[in-house]
Design a protein around this motif. Structure first.
Motif, PDB file in Angstrom:
ATOM      1  N   VAL A  63     -34.515   7.043 -13.726  1.00 34.07           N
ATOM      2  CA  VAL A  63     -33.012   7.099 -13.561  1.00 34.07           C
ATOM      3  C   VAL A  63     -32.318   8.486 -13.990  1.00 34.07           C
ATOM      4  O   VAL A  63     -32.888   9.384 -14.571  1.00 34.07           O
ATOM      5  N   THR A  64     -30.998   8.719 -13.236  1.00 32.27           N
ATOM      6  CA  THR A  64     -30.402   9.883 -13.944  1.00 32.27           C
ATOM      7  C   THR A  64     -29.934   9.729 -15.124  1.00 32.27           C
ATOM      8  O   THR A  64     -29.325   8.755 -15.645  1.00 32.27           O
ATOM      9  N   GLY A  65     -29.835  10.709 -16.150  1.00 31.80           N
ATOM     10  CA  GLY A  65     -29.366  10.405 -17.518  1.00 31.80           C
ATOM     11  C   GLY A  65     -29.998  11.532 -18.377  1.00 31.80           C
ATOM     12  O   GLY A  65     -30.294  12.622 -17.953  1.00 31.80           O
ATOM     13  N   ARG A  66     -29.795  11.441 -19.839  1.00 30.28           N
ATOM     14  CA  ARG A  66     -29.885  12.467 -20.834  1.00 30.28           C
ATOM     15  C   ARG A  66     -31.259  12.000 -21.358  1.00 30.28           C
ATOM     16  O   ARG A  66     -31.639  10.960 -21.766  1.00 30.28           O
ATOM     17  N   VAL A  67     -32.062  13.170 -21.530  1.00 31.93           N
ATOM     18  CA  VAL A  67     -33.395  12.953 -22.187  1.00 31.93           C
ATOM     19  C   VAL A  67     -33.248  12.694 -23.805  1.00 31.93           C
ATOM     20  O   VAL A  67     -32.444  13.381 -24.376  1.00 31.93           O
ATOM     21  N   LYS A  68     -34.090  11.828 -24.286  1.00 32.62           N
ATOM     22  CA  LYS A  68     -34.080  11.686 -25.718  1.00 32.62           C
ATOM     23  C   LYS A  68     -35.638  11.492 -26.125  1.00 32.62           C
ATOM     24  O   LYS A  68     -36.301  10.732 -25.540  1.00 32.62           O
TER      25      LYS A  68
END
Length: 87
Positions: A63-68
């Motif tokens: 999905v589109t989002g921020r890497v963690k």
């Protein structure tokens, strides 16, 4: 007389291409779905939430989002994606 050719620079000039492994998207970076996060050999980092794993152990965003990235001790290190609201 020598019965073998001397090994000059042109005879020895073979080498394999670099594999370009490593982290492609770093922590906090915004990625789109399908983006490669890490290219690796073996599962040094495992897939977490919203992250898939390819046949060559490549981790990619679902999905589109921020890497963690998270270190879970004996369970290993995990990469996950925190989804962002798309407007």
């Amino acid at each position: 007389m020598a019965h073998k050719k001397g090994g000059g620079s042109s005879t020895n000039g073979r080498d394999s291409n670099a594999q370009r492994l490593g982290v492609k998207a770093f922590a906090g970076q915004l990625v789109t779905g399908g983006s490669i996060i890490i290219r690796q050999r073996g599962t040094k980092i495992k897939p977490g939430l919203n992250v898939g794993i390819g046949s060559d152990d490549t981790l990619f965003a679902k999905v589109t989002g921020r890497v963690k990235f998270a270190d879970r001790g004996n369970h290993g290190r995990f990469a996950s994606i925190e989804p962002v609201a798309t407007e």
